[in-house]
Design a protein around this motif. Sequence first.
Motif, PDB file in Angstrom:
ATOM      1  N   ALA A 139       0.885  -1.122   0.026  1.00 50.59           N
ATOM      2  CA  ALA A 139       0.122  -0.079   0.036  1.00 50.59           C
ATOM      3  C   ALA A 139       0.878   1.284   0.050  1.00 50.59           C
ATOM      4  N   VAL A 140       1.964   1.375   0.741  1.00 50.99           N
ATOM      5  CA  VAL A 140       2.723   2.489   0.812  1.00 50.99           C
ATOM      6  C   VAL A 140       3.545   2.349  -0.302  1.00 50.99           C
ATOM      7  N   ALA A 141       3.962   1.455  -1.106  1.00 43.30           N
ATOM      8  CA  ALA A 141       4.708   1.668  -2.645  1.00 43.30           C
ATOM      9  C   ALA A 141       3.873   2.125  -3.574  1.00 43.30           C
ATOM     10  N   VAL A 142       2.344   1.714  -3.381  1.00 39.36           N
ATOM     11  CA  VAL A 142       1.547   2.335  -4.535  1.00 39.36           C
ATOM     12  C   VAL A 142       1.169   3.677  -4.083  1.00 39.36           C
ATOM     13  N   GLN A 143       1.053   4.257  -2.789  1.00 38.44           N
ATOM     14  CA  GLN A 143       0.699   5.398  -2.397  1.00 38.44           C
ATOM     15  C   GLN A 143       1.917   6.403  -2.877  1.00 38.44           C
ATOM     16  N   ARG A 144       2.944   6.097  -2.641  1.00 40.65           N
ATOM     17  CA  ARG A 144       4.090   6.853  -3.353  1.00 40.65           C
ATOM     18  C   ARG A 144       4.054   6.896  -4.635  1.00 40.65           C
ATOM     19  N   ALA A 145       3.529   5.895  -5.299  1.00 40.29           N
ATOM     20  CA  ALA A 145       3.814   5.835  -6.868  1.00 40.29           C
ATOM     21  C   ALA A 145       2.479   6.961  -7.530  1.00 40.29           C
ATOM     22  N   CYS A 146       1.566   7.164  -6.605  1.00 38.93           N
ATOM     23  CA  CYS A 146       0.588   8.119  -7.260  1.00 38.93           C
ATOM     24  C   CYS A 146       0.389   9.370  -6.377  1.00 38.93           C
ATOM     25  N   PHE A 147       1.239   9.718  -5.689  1.00 36.09           N
ATOM     26  CA  PHE A 147       1.363  11.129  -4.816  1.00 36.09           C
ATOM     27  C   PHE A 147       1.797  12.153  -5.657  1.00 36.09           C
ATOM     28  N   THR A 148       0.722  13.123  -5.840  1.00 31.43           N
ATOM     29  CA  THR A 148       1.134  14.375  -6.503  1.00 31.43           C
ATOM     30  C   THR A 148       0.776  15.524  -5.620  1.00 31.43           C
ATOM     31  N   GLY A 149       1.084  16.847  -6.476  1.00 32.51           N
ATOM     32  CA  GLY A 149       0.477  17.844  -5.597  1.00 32.51           C
ATOM     33  C   GLY A 149      -0.756  18.187  -5.451  1.00 32.51           C
ATOM     34  N   TYR A 150      -1.571  17.556  -6.294  1.00 33.69           N
ATOM     35  CA  TYR A 150      -3.103  17.660  -6.303  1.00 33.69           C
ATOM     36  C   TYR A 150      -3.771  16.290  -5.954  1.00 33.69           C
ATOM     37  N   PHE A 151      -3.178  15.208  -5.556  1.00 29.37           N
ATOM     38  CA  PHE A 151      -3.784  14.127  -5.281  1.00 29.37           C
ATOM     39  C   PHE A 151      -3.019  13.230  -4.037  1.00 29.37           C
ATOM     40  N   ARG A 152      -3.755  13.210  -2.925  1.00 31.64           N
ATOM     41  CA  ARG A 152      -3.089  12.944  -1.679  1.00 31.64           C
ATOM     42  C   ARG A 152      -3.717  11.855  -1.248  1.00 31.64           C
ATOM     43  N   PRO A 153      -2.929  10.581  -1.503  1.00 31.25           N
ATOM     44  CA  PRO A 153      -3.436   9.349  -1.018  1.00 31.25           C
ATOM     45  C   PRO A 153      -2.940   8.767   0.277  1.00 31.25           C
ATOM     46  N   TYR A 154      -3.831   8.202   1.115  1.00 26.53           N
ATOM     47  CA  TYR A 154      -3.468   7.796   2.429  1.00 26.53           C
ATOM     48  C   TYR A 154      -3.566   6.248   2.434  1.00 26.53           C
ATOM     49  N   THR A 155      -2.907   5.401   3.361  1.00 26.96           N
ATOM     50  CA  THR A 155      -2.979   4.070   3.174  1.00 26.96           C
ATOM     51  C   THR A 155      -4.075   3.750   4.308  1.00 26.96           C
ATOM     52  N   ASN A 156      -4.378   2.210   4.211  1.00 29.49           N
ATOM     53  CA  ASN A 156      -5.354   1.539   5.005  1.00 29.49           C
ATOM     54  C   ASN A 156      -5.318   0.206   4.728  1.00 29.49           C
ATOM     55  N   THR A 157      -5.446  -0.597   5.638  1.00 28.42           N
ATOM     56  CA  THR A 157      -5.459  -2.086   5.307  1.00 28.42           C
ATOM     57  C   THR A 157      -6.939  -2.817   5.270  1.00 28.42           C
ATOM     58  N   ASP A 158      -7.802  -1.941   5.533  1.00 21.93           N
ATOM     59  CA  ASP A 158      -9.396  -2.440   5.473  1.00 21.93           C
ATOM     60  C   ASP A 158      -9.792  -2.346   3.932  1.00 21.93           C
ATOM     61  N   VAL A 159      -9.451  -3.540   3.269  1.00 26.96           N
ATOM     62  CA  VAL A 159      -9.868  -3.547   1.887  1.00 26.96           C
ATOM     63  C   VAL A 159     -11.396  -3.816   1.692  1.00 26.96           C
ATOM     64  N   VAL A 160     -11.611  -4.805   2.521  1.00 33.40           N
ATOM     65  CA  VAL A 160     -13.342  -4.829   2.735  1.00 33.40           C
ATOM     66  C   VAL A 160     -14.130  -3.562   2.647  1.00 33.40           C
ATOM     67  N   GLY A 161     -13.608  -2.651   3.646  1.00 32.75           N
ATOM     68  CA  GLY A 161     -14.484  -1.556   3.961  1.00 32.75           C
ATOM     69  C   GLY A 161     -14.285  -0.632   3.014  1.00 32.75           C
ATOM     70  N   CYS A 162     -13.196  -0.219   2.349  1.00 28.26           N
ATOM     71  CA  CYS A 162     -13.027   0.585   1.214  1.00 28.26           C
ATOM     72  C   CYS A 162     -13.814   0.184   0.012  1.00 28.26           C
ATOM     73  N   GLU A 163     -13.621  -1.342  -0.342  1.00 25.51           N
ATOM     74  CA  GLU A 163     -14.385  -1.569  -1.555  1.00 25.51           C
ATOM     75  C   GLU A 163     -15.992  -1.414  -1.359  1.00 25.51           C
ATOM     76  N   LEU A 164     -16.551  -1.773  -0.002  1.00 29.34           N
ATOM     77  CA  LEU A 164     -17.970  -1.694  -0.002  1.00 29.34           C
ATOM     78  C   LEU A 164     -18.383  -0.257   0.183  1.00 29.34           C
ATOM     79  N   GLY A 165     -17.693   0.590   0.591  1.00 27.17           N
ATOM     80  CA  GLY A 165     -17.834   2.117   0.519  1.00 27.17           C
ATOM     81  C   GLY A 165     -17.853   2.496  -0.864  1.00 27.17           C
ATOM     82  N   GLY A 166     -17.193   1.995  -1.773  1.00 29.86           N
ATOM     83  CA  GLY A 166     -17.030   2.537  -3.106  1.00 29.86           C
ATOM     84  C   GLY A 166     -18.268   1.977  -3.986  1.00 29.86           C
ATOM     85  N   ALA A 167     -18.533   0.737  -3.796  1.00 34.06           N
ATOM     86  CA  ALA A 167     -19.622   0.122  -4.682  1.00 34.06           C
ATOM     87  C   ALA A 167     -20.815   0.579  -3.975  1.00 34.06           C
ATOM     88  N   CYS A 168     -21.203   0.743  -2.460  1.00 41.45           N
ATOM     89  CA  CYS A 168     -22.521   1.096  -2.175  1.00 41.45           C
ATOM     90  C   CYS A 168     -23.155   2.522  -2.558  1.00 41.45           C
TER      91      CYS A 168
END
Length: 336
Positions: free
Chosen positions: A163-192
């Motif tokens: 997660a940290v490696a992908v966070q670093r790969a997509c971190f720009t001045g206008y896009f701020r990614p945070y890490t999380n280990t709760d894959v289930v919650g993040c996916e359900l939040g997005g789908a619902c």
Amino acid sequence: MDLQRVTVLGAGSWGTTFAKVLGDAGRDVTIWARRPEVAAEIRDAGTNGAYLPGVALPSRITATADPAAALDGAEVVVLAVPSQSLRANLTAWRGLLPPEAILVSLAKGVELGTLKRMSEVITEIAGVPDGQVVVVSGPNLAKEIAQEQPSAAVVACADHERAVAVQRACFTGYFRPYTNTDVVGCELGGACKNVIALSCGMAAGLGFGTNTMATLITRGLAETARLGVKLGADPLTFAGLAGVGDLVATCSSPLSRNRTFGERLGRGESVAQAQESVGGQVAEGVKSCTSIRDLASGLGVDMPITDAMHRVCHEGGDPRRLGAELLGRDRKHEWS
Ligand SMILES: NC(=O)c1ccc[n+]([C@@H]2O[C@H](COP(=O)([O-])OP(=O)(O)OC[C@H]3O[C@@H](n4cnc5c(N)ncnc54)[C@H](O)[C@@H]3O)[C@@H](O)[C@H]2O)c1
Ligand SMILES: O=P(O)(O)OC[C@H](O)CO
């Protein structure tokens, strides 16, 4: 882990925008586009006019319609196709995936029939462990991010280091990614939230105002969290960017295809007419209202707004009756 070579499979609104984010973050990006003319436009003109008119893509981005060429040497593979076609697409690409590549899911949906989340489809088809699959979610309307308007997202993976490696790969001045280990919650939040955005659009189309919208958003979050917790998600995730953040963005924005689709239904249009309003693009909630309803009912979880969206989208239900139906249910405690 420094990730340099990224392949984005899917050249629609979000695939192209996320490729821009990665390019602006200094990665070398290859986009796979289904249509050769879209690949040629991205490669030769640095634009994708059908999806992101007026947006100049960074020079680090190239494109091809050949999946083998796109995937050759990829350290990260971003899956940016609609939820209901992910299984078929990934099955076709399976033999081309570099075995060690991190697989990133951008899709927000639950598969019809199997009722699997996207990361579950990916681990099954690609034959990789959970920790090799990353989910990116949050309040990320593609057009705003393509214009470099500030926003944040969650990069979720069972393996924190990836997660940290992908966070670093997509971190720009206008896009701020945070890490999380709760894959289930993040996916359900997005789908619902796509389903709840349909209901908010419908309410707007019916002429209702802010109280109705806030009620649908809040009770939508309550039913999403009920399902998530039943499936082992961390309740806090629903208070975060992939929960309330994405929900509020999608339910409020005229840019949301799900909200727009619902608004057209609320104004009295048919499902087929509403589909025209989003053109060839995907309003994931129209299919996910059925898969999420089935997932919830199998687990004994009450999701009345999702149920109602299924009835309107697939059983000829009348949006004008929804208010009375939802408000007329048995009285209950707010958190039961
Ligand atoms: N657009 C956004 O603002 C946004 C933001 C966050 C997440 N998402 C999610 O990302 C996923 C992709 O969304 P998008 O906005 O890029 O969608 P889109 O409709 O704009 O593009 C989908 C892409 O997938 C390709 N594709 C490949 N196989 C396909 C098939 N069988 N059927 C249809 N399309 C196929 C299309 O050619 C197109 O390039 C969705 O799950 C969506 O919910 C979108
Ligand atoms: O256009 P929508 O409705 O698919 O929503 C876009 C994004 O998921 C918002 O984060």
